[in-house]
Design an enzyme around this catalytic site. Sequence first.
Site, PDB file in Angstrom:
ATOM      1  N   ILE A  55      40.086  12.360  38.177  1.00  0.00           N
ATOM      2  CA  ILE A  55      40.232  11.563  36.958  1.00  0.00           C
ATOM      3  C   ILE A  55      41.655  11.755  36.439  1.00  0.00           C
ATOM      4  O   ILE A  55      42.130  12.893  36.304  1.00  0.00           O
ATOM      5  CB  ILE A  55      39.176  11.985  35.919  1.00  0.00           C
TER       6      ILE A  55
ATOM      7  N   HIS B   9      36.753   0.668  43.217  1.00  0.00           N
ATOM      8  CA  HIS B   9      35.534   1.471  43.077  1.00  0.00           C
ATOM      9  C   HIS B   9      34.421   0.863  43.937  1.00  0.00           C
ATOM     10  O   HIS B   9      34.238  -0.359  43.922  1.00  0.00           O
ATOM     11  CB  HIS B   9      35.106   1.501  41.602  1.00  0.00           C
TER      12      HIS B   9
HETATM   13  C1  GAR Z   1      36.670   3.676  48.725  1.00  0.00           C
HETATM   14  O1  GAR Z   1      35.418   3.096  48.988  1.00  0.00           O
HETATM   15  C2  GAR Z   1      36.885   3.784  47.230  1.00  0.00           C
HETATM   16  O2  GAR Z   1      36.317   2.745  46.503  1.00  0.00           O
HETATM   17  C3  GAR Z   1      36.188   5.082  46.926  1.00  0.00           C
HETATM   18  O3  GAR Z   1      36.554   5.924  47.967  1.00  0.00           O
HETATM   19  C4  GAR Z   1      36.720   5.144  49.161  1.00  0.00           C
HETATM   20  C5  GAR Z   1      38.049   5.509  49.766  1.00  0.00           C
HETATM   21  O4  GAR Z   1      38.138   5.041  51.087  1.00  0.00           O
HETATM   22  N1  GAR Z   1      36.580   5.569  45.639  1.00  0.00           N
HETATM   23  C6  GAR Z   1      35.745   6.162  44.796  1.00  0.00           C
HETATM   24  O5  GAR Z   1      34.594   6.425  45.060  1.00  0.00           O
HETATM   25  C7  GAR Z   1      36.351   6.516  43.473  1.00  0.00           C
HETATM   26  N2  GAR Z   1      35.338   6.787  42.512  1.00  0.00           N
HETATM   27  P1  GAR Z   1      39.514   5.140  51.880  1.00  0.00           P
HETATM   28  O6  GAR Z   1      40.060   6.568  51.672  1.00  0.00           O
HETATM   29  O7  GAR Z   1      39.154   4.895  53.301  1.00  0.00           O
HETATM   30  O8  GAR Z   1      40.448   4.114  51.321  1.00  0.00           O
END
Ligand code: GAR
Length: 219
Positions: A107, A124
Amino acid sequence: MAAAHPLAFPAPPGRPARLVVLVSGSGTNLQALIDAVADSAYGAEIVAVGADRSGIAGLERAERAGLATFVHRVKDFADRADWDAALTASVAAYQPDLVVTAGFMKILGDRFIAAFAGRIVNTHPALLPAFPGAHGVTDALAYGVKVTGCTVHLVDAGVDTGPIIAQGVVPITDADHADGGEALHERIKTVERQLLVDVVGRLAREGHRIEDRKVWIPA
Ligand code: GAR
């Protein structure tokens, strides 16, 4: 009546928008942005990638692309305020037009949000305002909703509460309940990467204005 145009982000005139991307994990959303900025018509360049941990695939992707990187781990600072100050200073040093949190699992602090207000874009993996926080995919599954998806939004002081820019919908199948949400998250991420690339490009080229929580990007 709501105040007109209380906050706006004007697209930088005559040059690509400068992006700093923050990551915590595999960085596939970052990769989608790296691939997108290769096209000069996209209207943005990535000037640095920051992380809250080392040894992650997201940083390797940045390094492979020849991008500047920095890491600030919360545990290396006396308290959260010091971490916030360091992260703010490191990002500010790259003079970004937009900051993109792409799977950044911390955060952001008050100082950071104040420094880049209206210019921080988060993605998100759920349809906000449902299922905010760190477990958006599994919280949606556990609740039993039949559709979920992803939300690209501006960051404010709350957790996943900022004005929504765009959303993508992903149906949940019965089979998704068997594997703990892994396949569902992958399907969400396929939609999410495209949505994030689309939104960031439009913001970079056109800017935005916010009116009473609604984000408007000029057509
Ligand atoms: C994504 O799905 C993003 O939305 C999520 O983490 C993943 C990252 O994937 N974020 C959250 O959950 C934030 N609360 P990546 O590292 O392959 O881009």
